[in-house]
Design a protein around this motif. Structure first.
Motif, PDB file in Angstrom:
ATOM      1  N   LEU A  76     -65.288 -21.297 -14.188  1.00  0.00           N
ATOM      2  CA  LEU A  76     -65.913 -22.403 -13.433  1.00  0.00           C
ATOM      3  C   LEU A  76     -65.505 -22.278 -12.531  1.00  0.00           C
ATOM      4  CD1 LEU A  76     -61.778 -24.339 -13.708  1.00  0.00           C
ATOM      5  CD2 LEU A  76     -63.912 -25.470 -14.166  1.00  0.00           C
TER       6      LEU A  76
ATOM      7  N   ALA B  23     -59.210 -35.120 -16.934  1.00  0.00           N
ATOM      8  CA  ALA B  23     -59.542 -34.099 -16.747  1.00  0.00           C
ATOM      9  C   ALA B  23     -58.472 -32.852 -16.779  1.00  0.00           C
ATOM     10  CB  ALA B  23     -59.641 -34.454 -15.236  1.00  0.00           C
ATOM     11  N   TYR B  24     -57.255 -33.180 -16.240  1.00  0.00           N
ATOM     12  CA  TYR B  24     -56.160 -31.783 -16.444  1.00  0.00           C
ATOM     13  C   TYR B  24     -56.005 -31.270 -17.880  1.00  0.00           C
ATOM     14  CZ  TYR B  24     -51.499 -29.804 -16.142  1.00  0.00           C
ATOM     15  OH  TYR B  24     -50.454 -28.499 -16.049  1.00  0.00           O
TER      16      TYR B  24
ATOM     17  N   TYR C 273     -51.947 -31.502 -11.946  1.00  0.00           N
ATOM     18  CA  TYR C 273     -53.111 -31.912 -11.544  1.00  0.00           C
ATOM     19  C   TYR C 273     -53.662 -31.229 -10.429  1.00  0.00           C
ATOM     20  CZ  TYR C 273     -58.193 -33.367 -11.796  1.00  0.00           C
ATOM     21  OH  TYR C 273     -59.611 -33.191 -12.350  1.00  0.00           O
TER      22      TYR C 273
ATOM     23  N   LYS D  55     -44.816 -32.956 -13.654  1.00  0.00           N
ATOM     24  CA  LYS D  55     -46.553 -32.993 -13.839  1.00  0.00           C
ATOM     25  C   LYS D  55     -46.967 -34.132 -13.412  1.00  0.00           C
ATOM     26  CE  LYS D  55     -50.324 -33.169 -17.040  1.00  0.00           C
ATOM     27  NZ  LYS D  55     -49.808 -33.873 -18.000  1.00  0.00           N
TER      28      LYS D  55
ATOM     29  N   LEU E  55     -52.922 -27.064  -9.669  1.00  0.00           N
ATOM     30  CA  LEU E  55     -53.631 -26.808 -10.474  1.00  0.00           C
ATOM     31  C   LEU E  55     -55.247 -26.594 -10.278  1.00  0.00           C
ATOM     32  CD1 LEU E  55     -55.126 -25.079 -12.940  1.00  0.00           C
ATOM     33  CD2 LEU E  55     -55.003 -26.966 -14.343  1.00  0.00           C
ATOM     34  N   LEU E  56     -55.639 -28.053  -9.674  1.00  0.00           N
ATOM     35  CA  LEU E  56     -57.639 -27.683  -9.005  1.00  0.00           C
ATOM     36  C   LEU E  56     -56.925 -27.240  -7.479  1.00  0.00           C
ATOM     37  CD1 LEU E  56     -59.762 -29.491  -9.032  1.00  0.00           C
ATOM     38  CD2 LEU E  56     -59.097 -30.901  -8.022  1.00  0.00           C
TER      39      LEU E  56
ATOM     40  N   PHE F 115     -67.125 -31.611 -13.256  1.00  0.00           N
ATOM     41  CA  PHE F 115     -67.195 -29.671 -13.776  1.00  0.00           C
ATOM     42  C   PHE F 115     -68.434 -29.367 -13.832  1.00  0.00           C
ATOM     43  CE2 PHE F 115     -62.532 -30.282 -15.315  1.00  0.00           C
ATOM     44  CZ  PHE F 115     -62.332 -31.300 -15.823  1.00  0.00           C
TER      45      PHE F 115
ATOM     46  N   VAL G 107     -59.112 -22.761 -17.257  1.00  0.00           N
ATOM     47  CA  VAL G 107     -58.479 -21.632 -16.496  1.00  0.00           C
ATOM     48  C   VAL G 107     -57.800 -20.729 -18.316  1.00  0.00           C
ATOM     49  CG1 VAL G 107     -56.127 -21.438 -16.025  1.00  0.00           C
ATOM     50  CG2 VAL G 107     -58.225 -23.894 -15.105  1.00  0.00           C
TER      51      VAL G 107
ATOM     52  N   LEU H 260     -59.552 -28.508 -17.448  1.00  0.00           N
ATOM     53  CA  LEU H 260     -58.880 -28.642 -16.451  1.00  0.00           C
ATOM     54  C   LEU H 260     -58.692 -27.253 -16.694  1.00  0.00           C
ATOM     55  CD1 LEU H 260     -59.876 -27.030 -13.677  1.00  0.00           C
ATOM     56  CD2 LEU H 260     -57.846 -28.844 -12.493  1.00  0.00           C
ATOM     57  N   LEU H 261     -57.563 -27.817 -17.692  1.00  0.00           N
ATOM     58  CA  LEU H 261     -56.706 -26.777 -17.928  1.00  0.00           C
ATOM     59  C   LEU H 261     -57.355 -25.161 -19.053  1.00  0.00           C
ATOM     60  CD1 LEU H 261     -53.342 -24.693 -17.522  1.00  0.00           C
ATOM     61  CD2 LEU H 261     -52.491 -27.024 -19.406  1.00  0.00           C
TER      62      LEU H 261
ATOM     63  N   VAL I 149     -50.709 -21.016 -16.609  1.00  0.00           N
ATOM     64  CA  VAL I 149     -50.238 -22.294 -16.540  1.00  0.00           C
ATOM     65  C   VAL I 149     -49.567 -22.579 -18.183  1.00  0.00           C
ATOM     66  CG1 VAL I 149     -51.163 -24.498 -16.012  1.00  0.00           C
ATOM     67  CG2 VAL I 149     -52.184 -22.891 -14.576  1.00  0.00           C
TER      68      VAL I 149
ATOM     69  N   LEU J  44     -54.708 -17.550 -10.766  1.00  0.00           N
ATOM     70  CA  LEU J  44     -53.882 -17.955 -11.205  1.00  0.00           C
ATOM     71  C   LEU J  44     -54.024 -16.916 -13.046  1.00  0.00           C
ATOM     72  CD1 LEU J  44     -54.981 -21.985 -12.013  1.00  0.00           C
ATOM     73  CD2 LEU J  44     -52.270 -21.094 -11.245  1.00  0.00           C
TER      74      LEU J  44
ATOM     75  N   VAL K  10     -65.009 -27.911  -9.085  1.00  0.00           N
ATOM     76  CA  VAL K  10     -64.353 -29.438  -9.773  1.00  0.00           C
ATOM     77  C   VAL K  10     -63.909 -30.200  -9.106  1.00  0.00           C
ATOM     78  CG1 VAL K  10     -62.565 -30.274 -10.873  1.00  0.00           C
ATOM     79  CG2 VAL K  10     -62.767 -27.810 -11.722  1.00  0.00           C
TER      80      VAL K  10
ATOM     81  N   VAL L  32     -57.514 -24.019  -8.570  1.00  0.00           N
ATOM     82  CA  VAL L  32     -59.421 -23.402  -8.687  1.00  0.00           C
ATOM     83  C   VAL L  32     -60.027 -23.818  -7.831  1.00  0.00           C
ATOM     84  CG1 VAL L  32     -60.515 -24.205 -10.346  1.00  0.00           C
ATOM     85  CG2 VAL L  32     -58.559 -23.892 -11.146  1.00  0.00           C
ATOM     86  N   ARG L  33     -59.328 -24.416  -6.766  1.00  0.00           N
ATOM     87  CA  ARG L  33     -60.407 -23.782  -5.776  1.00  0.00           C
ATOM     88  C   ARG L  33     -60.744 -22.703  -4.772  1.00  0.00           C
ATOM     89  NH1 ARG L  33     -60.808 -30.246  -4.225  1.00  0.00           N
ATOM     90  NH2 ARG L  33     -61.838 -31.217  -6.020  1.00  0.00           N
TER      91      ARG L  33
END
Lengths: 261, 261
Positions: A59, A43-44, B44, B40, B47-48, A112, A51, A47-48, B62, B59, A62, B51-52
């Motif tokens: 998107l 998923a990471y 995730y 790291k 980032l989420l 997604f 983006v 998702l990246l 990344v 962003l 998610v 995005v939300r």
């Protein structure tokens, strides 16, 4: 079922197995979305990838890991049952097509939802710009280009584009209309010269169907939601579930809500 | 240093320690960005969260895990040295302010570059709309609202907004101008009634400085890039590195490239 029902009625019919056909034209005015489900370990990176490549991979939502509920775009829905048809891929190979994925569901799934060109096609039609593949009753023509996407972890590959031929006087208006909708692919990525983006023959699309391009018409290319699926598939994840082509998820979001202006 | 240098010259001066002051007005025309660096294991969820919540957390890029190079927005830059000042937070507490983070760098760092309101303020000024905090030589007024962000994993909290007072005749134009820039906070989130979004007293901002609001002026509120920092800090990650306020990262992207229309 009357296709002009509100979106909740339509989703209920789909959930109860009363509608297993494509969703084109259902619940007019509501945004339809592409679905990609992957185990959390992918998923990471995915998702990246989205983006970094917002034009082909816009998107809309998610989900939380393990949750089948798209809380932002349709809080009453269930992604395990509310699409009319799904595809199951193992290591990049299509294994099955099903109408319910409850039996496949796992607590480590991330879903997604991605914007779909249905939204901007409707805006084009409402401005009097005809859409050839709709008039010819077939699928839109899609092509692999040589435009590289920005890679992310295991995911990489070229951008896939969809093509709509139109009269040159309609091209300017089409750019304006689709620019208003960056969350559903936005403005075109190319106009007029397929060879410049690595397309040799318009009559031989890589996905979908060929459409007629009349003398004097200009081919206009948009980033296509097939890109994230093609890229995900190429990385051969152990398991990936998507909507079946044309069998989309219907959200509660009005299409006009996606317009930035 | 002449502030009207091109962006590469400015970044080189910053890298060599010749410029440790705020970046306002440097390398005119190029996008400046907020920086958040997290290990790291937090990436995730963060980032989420972005995005939300695209309005407060737009962003721009990344990075790959462990890489200090923002390949999409400034491929020749190094995020360890190319900002004039950084802040080091441990478990949400400010530990140090430094001009180089090479000594802190770890192979598991992920860097997030987020859009900054400098970009749209310039567009407002160019349309003849004055910016009060610039005229008064202070920082913009920022407030915690009661508008909840969509949570993601460990990250949750209210939206922080910035406020710019203006004549009512300028409000419409300000909405139009900032709507063109969805990747740098976009259109306002509220106009006119601070109490409706949970702000009691405009003269007491939660961040930044108070500014004069003249009789007949309307307060206009935009989602603010302090939101992701405030939210990240509230979750008390073991380590978080950010730019020091006003000491931004300068990208190679022209501000006008962010306009969707």
């Amino acid at each position: 079922m009357d296709v002009n029902q509100d979106v909740e009625t339509v989703r209920k019919a789909v959930r109860q197995g009363e509608w297993c056909r494509p969703t084109t034209g259902l619940a007019p005015g509501y945004t339809q979305a592409n679905l990609v489900i992957l185990p959390k370990r992918y998923a990471y990176d995915f998702l990246l990838f989205c983006v970094r490549n917002p034009k082909p991979c816009p998107l809309l939502e998610v989900t939380d890991t393990g949750s089948p509920v798209p809380r932002q775009t349709a809080p009453e829905a269930d992604l395990r049952t509310d699409l009319p048809k799904y595809r199951i891929y193992r290591k990049g190979v299509l294994e099955d097509e099903v109408t319910d994925i409850s039996g496949y569901w796992s607590d480590d799934f991330v879903s997604f939802l991605l914007g779909c060109s249905f939204t901007f096609e409707k805006a084009l039609l409402q401005s009097g710009i005809p859409i050839r593949h709709i008039d010819e009753g077939c699928n839109v023509s899609m092509y692999r280009t040589h435009i590289p996407c920005h890679p992310a972890g295991v995911f990489k590959g070229p951008m896939v584009v969809s093509m709509r031929p139109m009269k040159s006087r309609d091209v300017i208006r089409a750019v304006q209309i689709t620019s208003r909708f960056p969350s559903v692919h936005g403005a075109p990525v190319h106009i007029g010269h397929p060879e410049e983006i690595g397309i040799r023959d318009l009559t031989q699309p890589d996905f979908g169907d060929p459409v007629t391009v009349y003398e004097g018409e200009v081919p206009v290319f948009w980033a296509c939601g097939v890109t994230p699926q093609a890229v995900a598939m190429a990385s051969k994840p152990d398991l990936m579930i998507t909507h079946a082509p044309g069998h989309m998820f219907m959200t509660d979001i009005r299409e006009e809500e996606h317009a930035v202006l």
